[in-house]
Design an enzyme around this catalytic site. Structure first.
Site, PDB file in Angstrom:
ATOM      1  N   SER A 261      33.024  48.370  38.048  1.00 48.66           N
ATOM      2  CA  SER A 261      33.884  47.716  39.035  1.00 48.66           C
ATOM      3  C   SER A 261      35.221  47.336  38.408  1.00 48.66           C
ATOM      4  CB  SER A 261      33.206  46.454  39.576  1.00 48.66           C
ATOM      5  OG  SER A 261      33.143  45.467  38.550  1.00 48.66           O
ATOM      6  N   LYS A 262      36.157  46.943  39.252  1.00 48.10           N
ATOM      7  CA  LYS A 262      37.464  46.491  38.765  1.00 48.10           C
ATOM      8  C   LYS A 262      37.295  45.283  37.854  1.00 48.10           C
ATOM      9  CE  LYS A 262      41.987  44.874  40.262  1.00 48.10           C
ATOM     10  NZ  LYS A 262      41.943  43.681  39.417  1.00 48.10           N
ATOM     11  N   ARG A 263      36.316  44.442  38.174  1.00 47.73           N
ATOM     12  CA  ARG A 263      36.070  43.262  37.347  1.00 47.73           C
ATOM     13  C   ARG A 263      35.722  43.649  35.911  1.00 47.73           C
ATOM     14  NH1 ARG A 263      31.918  39.485  40.142  1.00 47.73           N
ATOM     15  NH2 ARG A 263      33.605  39.529  41.681  1.00 47.73           N
ATOM     16  N   SER A 286      47.255  46.232  40.185  1.00 44.91           N
ATOM     17  CA  SER A 286      46.120  46.684  39.375  1.00 44.91           C
ATOM     18  C   SER A 286      46.588  47.860  38.531  1.00 44.91           C
ATOM     19  CB  SER A 286      44.955  47.120  40.272  1.00 44.91           C
ATOM     20  OG  SER A 286      44.490  46.037  41.045  1.00 44.91           O
TER      21      SER A 286
END
Length: 501
Positions: A261-263, A286
């Site tokens: 994920s982006k996290r 991002s």
């Protein structure tokens, strides 16, 4: 279907994730391997989650990766339009068609009514499902009389179209990657096919578009595997031949369990999107692979091997080489763990393959404020390239070529400089006034000076390096001196001498 036709059908609800790039890439590689066609279709019926600019982002990202569609919204094609929002008349026609079969019905239940029923079920410890066990007790065309249904229609009562899941049928499903499986229809609910605004849901629009566009193979993420039974039945309901399906495994976190994920990218310091993406709602940016210094060839090579192994375990392959070798039967069933280190390794390998002139072009087209002439910059690239992972590393690790040191590493200073060093370097700098300034001559010059003074090479070379760089690092000192030139070299030595007096 004799001709291979595949499609990548993203929703413009945000930036393209690494997993989406891999799906598009595998679609593209399979099409090219089979002499087929690769279609880009935009599934933009989810108006609530639509993000302005996302479609352009997707097309730009795929183009940067070298994944060029044969047909797309911008390029067009014989099955246009390629945006679902522009295909409403097609969907309306097929909605009428499926409602004439025994596979669909209309339902007038409101969201509030369904919420109330769910609450009742939860109160007694059950889970509500709109399926063959409950549909005859709800407000739909199966439970109501024809007169009641017509009255509701005449009153313009909003309704949805639901799929009528067959009772107690075992579906035998086939997946190219995962093999055979089965599911009983009693475990599946009556999914909404058409929303109350008349637009189809993903399930219905998807199979209509795939049929209309003569898609032969559907390659998609494993999150759609639970929908395979429904989609198979939808093809049956419409009397169409179903395409072949292949469901790709997840790209996994670098550590622990679950989907990347982006996290994870934020936590471990790597991008999960191909290009920078600016959220139009918040303005937050991002980071993307392109802007982080990754070469598109390296990025796409890395992505390709997240779930597929070419013959002989080769790791460095061009897009054309991948296409020649690609085989869906060799795509892994298990999830592929992402590695930041491996991604950087790929970039290093591809950077080393670039000519110095190619890297020069990359640096000059970057945001770096480089004013040094091309001839010198090419020499710097030649000296610094080997240890660089990203083009910017050549600049960052060789910053001393562009800026004179304003301070000197404390630990290096204690090691390189003593009470006699200033006098030694001052004398050496004076001798450079008449020196021929090329690396070969300067190397001999340093050697002769040390020998004449009865000094070990380290007594000259270490403080000289410190003077020029500010640290005890960098390529060979004569090479540094040649690039800096006589005036700058002497100036830096004198500055160091004055600093350590």
């Amino acid at each position: 279907m004799d001709k291979v036709r595949v499609r990548f059908a993203p929703s413009p609800t945000g930036p393209l994730h690494l997993g989406g790039v891999r799906t598009a890439l595998y679609d593209y590689l399979f099409a090219k391997n089979q002499g087929g066609e690769f279609v880009l279709r935009i599934e933009d019926t989810d108006t609530a989650r639509y993000v302005e600019g996302a479609e352009d982002y997707i097309e730009e990202a795929l183009e940067w990766c070298g994944i060029i569609a044969d047909e797309s919204p911008k390029k067009g094609g014989k099955f246009a339009p390629y945006r679902q929002s522009e295909r409403r008349d097609i969907y309306d026609r097929y909605t009428e068609q499926i409602l004439k079969t025994d596979y669909a019905y209309i339902a007038f239940d409101t969201a509030e009514e369904l919420d109330a029923i769910r609450a009742e079920y939860e109160a007694r410890g059950d889970v509500f499902s709109y399926d063959n066990k409950t549909r005859n007790q709800l407000r739909n065309s199966l439970a109501l009389s024809e007169e009641e249904v017509q009255k509701l229609l005449d009153e313009k009562t909003p309704y949805v179209v639901r799929f009528k899941m067959p009772i107690d049928r075992t579906l035998n499903l086939v997946d190219i990657i995962r093999g055979n499986s089965s599911v009983n229809t009693n475990t599946l609910d009556d999914k909404v096919l058409v929303k109350n605004d008349g637009m189809p849901t993903y399930h219905f629009a998807n199979i209509i578009d795939d049929h209309e566009m003569e898609i032969s193979h559907v390659i998609r993420g494993e999150e759609w595997l639970p929908s395979l039974g429904l989609h198979t039945l939808l093809y049956e309901a419409m009397g169409w031949e179903a395409p072949q399906f292949a469901h790709l495994s997840l790209i996994l976190k670098p550590e622990g369990k679950g989907k990347l994920s982006k996290r994870d990218g934020d936590k471990f310091g790597f991008p999960v999107f191909p290009l920078n993406f600016t959220d139009p709602a918040t303005g937050n940016v991002s980071k993307g692979y392109r802007e982080s210094g990754y070469l598109p060839e390296a990025f796409i090579n890395m992505v390709a091997l997240l779930g597929w192994s070419p013959a002989d375990d080769k790791e460095i392959l061009s897009l054309d080489e991948m296409a020649k070798e690609f085989d869906l039967n060799k795509v892994h069933k298990a999830g592929a763990r992402f590695s930041k280190e491996k991604a950087e390794w790929f970039n290093h390998q591809y950077l080393q393959q670039k000519s110095d002139e190619e890297i020069l072009s990359i640096l000059k087209n970057s945001d770096l404020d480089i004013t040094i002439e091309d001839e010198k910059l090419l020499k710097i690239i030649y000296l610094m390239k080997e240890r660089a992972t990203f083009p910017i590393d050549i600049y960052e690790n060789g910053k001393f070529f562009f800026e004179a040191p304003t301070s000197y590493d404390e630990k290096a200073s204690k090691k390189a400089w003593n009470d006699e060093t200033s006098a030694i370097l001052g004398e050496f700098a004076s001798g450079l006034e008449n020196a021929e300034f090329n690396a070969e001559n300067l190397k001999q010059n340093i050697h002769d000076f040390a020998e004449n003074k009865g000094l070990g090479m380290g007594k000259v070379m270490m403080p000289l390096r410190l003077s020029l760089v500010g640290e005890l690092k960098g390529p060979d000192v004569p090479d540094i001196m040649e690039i800096l030139g006589k005036e700058e070299t002497i100036s830096r030595i004198n500055n160091a001498v004055n600093n350590f007096k």
